[in-house]
Design an enzyme around this catalytic site. Structure first.
Site, PDB file in Angstrom:
ATOM      1  N   ASP A   1       0.838  -1.204   0.000  1.00 28.75           N
ATOM      2  CA  ASP A   1       0.000   0.000   0.000  1.00 28.75           C
ATOM      3  C   ASP A   1       0.874   1.256   0.000  1.00 28.75           C
ATOM      4  O   ASP A   1       0.369   2.370  -0.071  1.00 28.75           O
ATOM      5  CB  ASP A   1      -1.022  -0.018   1.145  1.00 28.75           C
ATOM      6  CG  ASP A   1      -0.378  -0.102   2.510  1.00 28.75           C
ATOM      7  OD1 ASP A   1       0.868  -0.149   2.592  1.00 28.75           O
ATOM      8  OD2 ASP A   1      -1.123  -0.132   3.510  1.00 28.75           O
ATOM      9  N   SER A   2       2.222   1.058  -0.012  1.00 32.23           N
ATOM     10  CA  SER A   2       3.128   2.185  -0.276  1.00 32.23           C
ATOM     11  C   SER A   2       2.869   2.726  -1.678  1.00 32.23           C
ATOM     12  O   SER A   2       3.376   3.787  -2.034  1.00 32.23           O
ATOM     13  CB  SER A   2       4.584   1.749  -0.125  1.00 32.23           C
ATOM     14  OG  SER A   2       4.833   0.585  -0.890  1.00 32.23           O
TER      15      SER A   2
ATOM     16  N   ASP B   1      -1.005  -6.174  -0.290  1.00 31.33           N
ATOM     17  CA  ASP B   1      -1.424  -5.614   1.000  1.00 31.33           C
ATOM     18  C   ASP B   1      -2.943  -5.508   1.080  1.00 31.33           C
ATOM     19  O   ASP B   1      -3.593  -5.137   0.095  1.00 31.33           O
ATOM     20  CB  ASP B   1      -0.866  -4.179   1.141  1.00 31.33           C
ATOM     21  CG  ASP B   1       0.330  -4.119   2.066  1.00 31.33           C
ATOM     22  OD1 ASP B   1       0.436  -4.954   2.982  1.00 31.33           O
ATOM     23  OD2 ASP B   1       1.157  -3.205   1.863  1.00 31.33           O
TER      24      ASP B   1
ATOM     25  N   LYS C   1      -0.892  -9.506   2.736  1.00 32.67           N
ATOM     26  CA  LYS C   1      -0.202  -9.012   3.936  1.00 32.67           C
ATOM     27  C   LYS C   1      -1.151  -8.076   4.680  1.00 32.67           C
ATOM     28  O   LYS C   1      -1.904  -7.328   4.039  1.00 32.67           O
ATOM     29  CB  LYS C   1       1.084  -8.272   3.550  1.00 32.67           C
ATOM     30  CG  LYS C   1       1.786  -7.617   4.740  1.00 32.67           C
ATOM     31  CD  LYS C   1       3.195  -7.158   4.409  1.00 32.67           C
ATOM     32  CE  LYS C   1       3.289  -5.793   3.773  1.00 32.67           C
ATOM     33  NZ  LYS C   1       2.718  -4.683   4.567  1.00 32.67           N
TER      34      LYS C   1
ATOM     35  N   GLU D   1      -1.371  -5.553   8.486  1.00 32.33           N
ATOM     36  CA  GLU D   1      -0.596  -4.969   9.589  1.00 32.33           C
ATOM     37  C   GLU D   1      -1.192  -5.352  10.942  1.00 32.33           C
ATOM     38  O   GLU D   1      -2.406  -5.529  11.068  1.00 32.33           O
ATOM     39  CB  GLU D   1      -0.575  -3.437   9.453  1.00 32.33           C
ATOM     40  CG  GLU D   1       0.168  -2.971   8.212  1.00 32.33           C
ATOM     41  CD  GLU D   1       0.274  -1.445   8.110  1.00 32.33           C
ATOM     42  OE1 GLU D   1      -0.186  -0.725   9.030  1.00 32.33           O
ATOM     43  OE2 GLU D   1       0.835  -0.987   7.097  1.00 32.33           O
TER      44      GLU D   1
ATOM     45  N   GLU E   1       9.202  -3.765  10.567  1.00 29.88           N
ATOM     46  CA  GLU E   1       9.547  -2.451  10.012  1.00 29.88           C
ATOM     47  C   GLU E   1      10.021  -1.510  11.109  1.00 29.88           C
ATOM     48  O   GLU E   1       9.342  -1.319  12.134  1.00 29.88           O
ATOM     49  CB  GLU E   1       8.331  -1.842   9.285  1.00 29.88           C
ATOM     50  CG  GLU E   1       8.656  -0.462   8.690  1.00 29.88           C
ATOM     51  CD  GLU E   1       7.686   0.041   7.647  1.00 29.88           C
ATOM     52  OE1 GLU E   1       6.740  -0.694   7.284  1.00 29.88           O
ATOM     53  OE2 GLU E   1       7.881   1.182   7.186  1.00 29.88           O
TER      54      GLU E   1
HETATM   55  O1  KIV Z   1       3.538  -1.093   1.628  1.00 28.52           O
HETATM   56  C1  KIV Z   1       4.733  -1.424   1.681  1.00 28.52           C
HETATM   57  O2  KIV Z   1       5.536  -1.134   0.789  1.00 28.52           O
HETATM   58  C2  KIV Z   1       5.170  -2.170   2.841  1.00 28.52           C
HETATM   59  C3  KIV Z   1       6.643  -2.405   2.980  1.00 28.52           C
HETATM   60  C4  KIV Z   1       7.292  -1.182   3.477  1.00 28.52           C
HETATM   61  C5  KIV Z   1       6.926  -3.579   3.829  1.00 28.52           C
HETATM   62  O3  KIV Z   1       4.396  -2.551   3.649  1.00 28.52           O
END
Ligand code: KIV
Length: 314
Positions: A94-95, A133, A163, A165, A231
C-alpha cells in the site's frame, strides 16, 4: 530459525562477503546461486526453477538458511524487470499510495486500487510470489471483512498471498484467512496505516515495547502466517525476534539479521523525489536518468531534430 539454518546462513554470509569484490551480476537474470543451496538449483534467488515461487519454497529456503530479497511493485512493466532479475517475492504494497498514486500516506489506498495494481503485477510476472497488501479499512472491522477482501485479491487479481498490519490485534483475521487457504504475511513494528496514531518512529525501544513486539511476532506466527515484516525496529530486537520464530522475518529498517529484506523499489532505484528513509540504500539514480532522457527528447522536438528519417513513414 533452526541452528542448522543459522549455520548455513553464516556460511552464506562468508561466501557473499568474499564474492562482493568480484564481477557484478549480468544485467538480465540473477547470478548463479552461491552458499548452501548452490548447485541444487533450488535457491530462491539465483536458483534454476522457473515455476512460480510458493510459500513452501520460502519455508524451505529459510530452513536452508538462505537470505532472500523482496521488493515492492506496482505495475506490470517494472514487475517484469524485477521478475527477470530473479526477485522471488514481490509486494504490491500500500506504499503505492505515496510511491505511485500521489497520496501523502498509505491511508487513502482503496481495495479497487489494490486489486487493479495487483492484477497488473501478476500479469507482468512469471516466477515471483506476489503478495498484496490489505489496505487500511479492508480488515479492521474483523475476520469476515478481512476474508472477503483477501478473497477478492486472490480470486480476481490472482495474488498468491496477502499481507496485513498488526500483531496481537490482527491475529483473528490472520487465523481465518489461513484456515480459508490464503497465505498471510504479517507486518509489525512500524505499521504505516496507523501513522495518525503512531507517527513514523522506530518501534520496540525500551523493555516494555520490546516485549510487546515479541508478543506481536508470536501472535502472528501462532495465527499461521508464513512470514512477518519487521519495520523500523532496533537491529538487536529484530535479531531476537528472528531467533524466536520459525517463520521467516522480513526486515525493513530492522538491521542485517532478519531472514529476508524488503525495500520500496522507487526508493532503492532512486526514483522517489524528496526525502528517502535512512534505512533505504539507493542502488541507482532513475530520477536523474529519466529526467535527462525527457530533457533530451524535449530539446530535440523544440530544435526540430526529432523525428529523423528513420522514425518517419512515407
Ligand atoms: O507497503 C509497503 O511497501 C510495505 C513495505 C514497506 C513492507 O508494507
Amino acid at each position: 530459525m533452526s541452528l542448522q539454518a543459522a549455520q548455513n546462513q553464516a556460511a552464506t554470509s562468508a561466501t557473499s562477503a568474499t564474492s562482493a569484490t568480484s564481477a557484478s551480476p549480468p544485467a538480465a537474470g540473477p547470478p548463479a546461486a552461491t552458499g548452501p543451496s548452490a548447485g541444487a538449483g533450488k535457491a530462491l534467488y539465483g536458483g534454476k526453477s522457473t515455476r512460480r515461487v510458493t510459500v513452501h519454497d520460502i519455508a524451505a529456503a529459510t530452513e536452508r538458511g538462505e537470505k532472500w530479497p523482496m521488493l515492492t511493485a506496482y505495475d506490470a512493466m517494472t514487475a517484469s524487470v524485477f521478475d527477470e532479475a530473479g526477485i522471488p517475492v514481490m509486494l504490491v504494497g500500500d506504499s503505492m499510495g505515496n510511491c505511485h498514486l500521489g497520496y501523502e500516506t498509505t491511508v487513502p489506498v482503496t481495495m479497487d486500487e489494490m486489486a487493479m495494481l495487483s492484477a497488473a503485477v501478476v500479469r507482468g510476472t512469471k516466477r515471483a510470489l506476489i503478495v498484496a497488501d490489505l489496505p487500511f479499512g479492508a480488515y479492521q472491522e474483523g475476520p469476515v471483512q478481512a476474508l472477503r477482501n483477501a478473497t477478492r485479491l486472490v480470486k480476481d487479481a490472482g495474488v498468491g498471498a496477502v499481507k496485513l498490519e498488526g500483531g496481537e490485534r490482527s491475529h483473528e483475521q490472520i487465523r481465518l484467512l489461513v484456515e480459508a487457504g490464503i497465505p498471510v504475511m504479517g507486518h509489525i513494528g512500524l505499521t504505516p496505516q496507523s501513522v495518525n496514531a503512531m507517527g513514523y518512529r522506530v518501534q520496540g525501544r525500551g523493555e516494555e515495547a520490546a516485549q510487546q513486539l515479541l508478543r506481536d511476532a508470536k501472535a502472528v506466527q501462532d495465527a499461521g502466517a508464513f512470514a512477518v515484516v519487521l519495520e523500523l525496529v532496533p537491529a538487536e530486537l529484530a535479531a531476537e525476534v528472528t531467533r524466536c520464530l520459525h517463520i521467516p522475518t522480513v526486515g525493513i529498517g530492522a538491521g542485517p539479521d532478519t531472514d529476508a529484506q524488503v525495500l520500496v523499489w522507487t526508493d532503492m532505484a532512486g526514483l522517489t523525489g524528496g526525502k528517502v528513509p535512512r534505512f533505504s540504500k539507493q542502488y541507482a539514480d532513475l530520477r536523474q536518468v529519466l529526467g535527462d532522457a525527457v530533457r533530451s527528447y524535449a530539446e530535440e522536438v523544440v530544435g526540430g531534430t526529432f523525428p529523423q528519417p528513420e522514425h518517419t513513414f512515407h
